[in-house]
Write a protein that holds these residues in place. Structure first.
Motif, PDB file in Angstrom:
ATOM      1  N   UNK A   1       4.935   5.799  -2.728  1.00 51.06           N
ATOM      2  CA  UNK A   1       6.033   4.944  -2.276  1.00 51.06           C
ATOM      3  C   UNK A   1       5.530   4.000  -1.191  1.00 51.06           C
ATOM      4  N   UNK A   2       5.861   2.738  -1.335  1.00 51.67           N
ATOM      5  CA  UNK A   2       5.545   1.740  -0.312  1.00 51.67           C
ATOM      6  C   UNK A   2       6.847   1.115   0.180  1.00 51.67           C
ATOM      7  N   UNK A   3       7.167   1.331   1.441  1.00 54.33           N
ATOM      8  CA  UNK A   3       8.397   0.785   2.017  1.00 54.33           C
ATOM      9  C   UNK A   3       8.173  -0.672   2.391  1.00 54.33           C
ATOM     10  N   UNK A   4       9.102  -1.529   1.999  1.00 51.50           N
ATOM     11  CA  UNK A   4       8.961  -2.958   2.279  1.00 51.50           C
ATOM     12  C   UNK A   4       9.988  -3.450   3.293  1.00 51.50           C
ATOM     13  N   UNK A   5      10.840  -2.568   3.796  1.00 53.30           N
ATOM     14  CA  UNK A   5      11.754  -2.968   4.860  1.00 53.30           C
ATOM     15  C   UNK A   5      13.137  -2.354   4.719  1.00 53.30           C
TER      16      UNK A   5
END
Length: 499
Positions: A392-396
């Motif tokens: 998972x990559x959080x973008x904001x």
């Protein structure tokens, strides 16, 4: 991934119970808490916390003046032994915020270190000083609390209104800490060092209660400093917890501090959380030490949701995979349609479900209901993408970091990371502002490395376009002396104005 056995018994601290039952046994002499030149073994902690637990057992609800001290740790352990909900209070909170929290949570007592001056907002509460000098014998802990009973009431930061009290049950603490033990291979042999505040999930639950649940120990620096990190890791500490501002200071210090680099290289695990750690800092630390920082993702209401595993790939810019027992999905803007893509590009809101979740917002049934979907998923408000392998990559944040520009949904976080890779950028934040043609245009807020020669908007736009895509380039750049941040180092984007 190994299977996780969730222990939902009322006993949060088996090592402490063992020390209490056998004060002369080897477990009683194991180090538990260390703050500066003050420390307690498990036997001493049992003998100190259990009389305090007996005193507060009928209190109903207590407040803890959560300074980064031995007294705070003892007070919270005592409350948990007694089965009494504790409300950690941030000593840096203003009078208005403290007044709201005290009125909302209605504690009957406030626990504090002797000699601590408390603010007027707490004047009406009965005060109980925390005595950390262990008596000769410990007392039996009162009761056997239910796993669903409230353990802590932790107040949110209040970015969209007055702080809300998240009621965290014992079950959530136990399952989160056990899931992290699985993910991080965390055992009683680990010694944790950190310098985080003790009024929130990261510093208190992970940083103090985590080692105690494992039967290990924690060395708290009192106040974060790189020299303290180097000293403790050189003297046997195995894990470091920090937030991005701390790791940024470490990255800045490493080139001129070979002792710090050597100490970090000895650590078994370096963990960052509470906000995204810029990829640039990841790489600088890895290059200097040979060790990679891993990130995890959680929030007050959910405790921990995901993490890079100790036996997994420590990939910069990601928060890893869902922890054992945690369900995670991404949804479209309607909040119900699932995003099925694992392409590293398709953005959706993170929703989670599992035993790590809070029970409710205290006195806020409407807010509690609004926070969950009909089928029990918690709406985090965080936007993310998933890589093909599930990372998972959080973008904001949905409210402040999702920018809709030219028909694209763009996460501010990936642009910020790209900007931080530019040598002329020291700090960066990205927001959106209305644009008649694009819907929203991307705005960069930059703290330049050299204020006398800041990078231009064209230079930064080309830099981002080359690394990401042309539609993700900033159209406007503002230069600042510093970015507004809260106590945890998170950038307060609502404080960024165009005036």
């Amino acid at each position: 991934m190994s299977p996780l056995s969730l222990d939902l018994s009322p006993d949060l601290f088996p090592a402490l119970t063992e020390a209490q039952a056998d004060p002369d046994g080897p477990g009683a002499h194991r180090p538990a808490l260390h703050f500066g030149d003050r420390s307690l073994t498990y036997g001493e902690l049992a003998a100190t916390a259990s009389p305090l637990a007996a005193r507060v057992a009928e209190a109903g609800r207590i407040a803890v003046w959560a300074t980064p001290t031995l007294e705070t740790a003892v007070a919270v352990v005592a409350a948990l032994l007694a089965g009494v909900p504790a409300v950690p209070l941030n000593p840096k909170s203003g009078e208005s915020e403290l007044g709201h929290i005290v009125s909302d949570s209605a504690p009957t007592l406030v626990l504090a270190a002797p000699g601590t001056q408390l603010p007027p907002a707490l004047a009406a509460l009965e005060r109980l000083d925390i005595d950390t000098s262990a008596p000769t014998t410990s007392l039996p802990s009162p009761g056997a609390p239910d796993p669903e009973s409230p353990a802590l009431i932790v107040y949110t930061s209040g970015t969209t209104g007055p702080p809300k009290g998240a009621v965290i049950p014992r079950r959530a603490i136990a399952t989160t800490l056990d899931a992290l033990a699985d993910a991080w291979q965390w055992t009683g042999d680990d010694v944790l060092v950190h310098g985080l505040p003790l009024f929130h999930v990261h510093g208190l639950i992970l940083g103090i209660l985590g080692p105690l649940r494992r039967g290990g120990s924690v060395r708290h620096l009192g106040r974060f400093e790189t020299a303290g990190v180097a000293r403790e890791l050189s003297e046997g500490a195995t894990m470091l917890f920090g937030v991005p501002t701390m790791y940024h200071r470490i990255a800045e210090t490493l080139p001129d501090d070979p002792a710090l680099a050597k100490a970090l290289a000895r650590a078994r695990l370096l963990v960052s959380g509470s906000a995204a750690l810029p990829v640039h800092d990841h790489e600088r630390i890895a290059q200097a030490t040979g060790r990679r920082v891993i990130e995890r993702y959680g929030m007050t209401e959910t405790l921990m949701n995901t993490s890079v595993r100790a036996d997994g790939e420590p990939r910069a810019g990601t928060v890893g995979v869902p922890l054992p027992g945690v369900e995670l999905r991404l949804t479209e803007e309607d909040g119900t349609t699932a995003v099925e893509a694992y392409d590293g590009e398709t953005v959706g809101e993170i929703q989670v479900r599992g035993p790590n979740l809070f029970t409710e917002y205290l006195n806020r049934p409407e807010a509690t209901a609004a926070a969950f979907t009909e089928d029990g998923w918690f709406r985090t408000g965080d936007m993310a993408v998933r890589d093909p392998d599930g990372y998972v990559r959080i973008v904001g944040r949905k409210a402040t970091d999702l920018i809709k520009s030219g028909g694209y949904k763009i996460g501010a976080g990936e642009i910020e990371n790209a900007l931080l890779e530019h040598p002329g950028v020291r700090e960066a934040a990205v927001t959106g502002e209305p644009d008649a043609d694009l819907g929203e245009r991307i705005v960069a807020w930059i703290v330049p490395a050299d204020p006398q020669s800041p990078p231009t908007v064209d230079e930064l736009a080309d830099h981002v376009a080359r690394r990401l895509a042309p539609h993700k380039r900033p159209r406007v750049v503002h230069h600042l002396d510093a970015l507004p941040r809260n106590d945890m180092g998170k950038i307060m984007k609502r404080a960024l104005t165009h005036d």
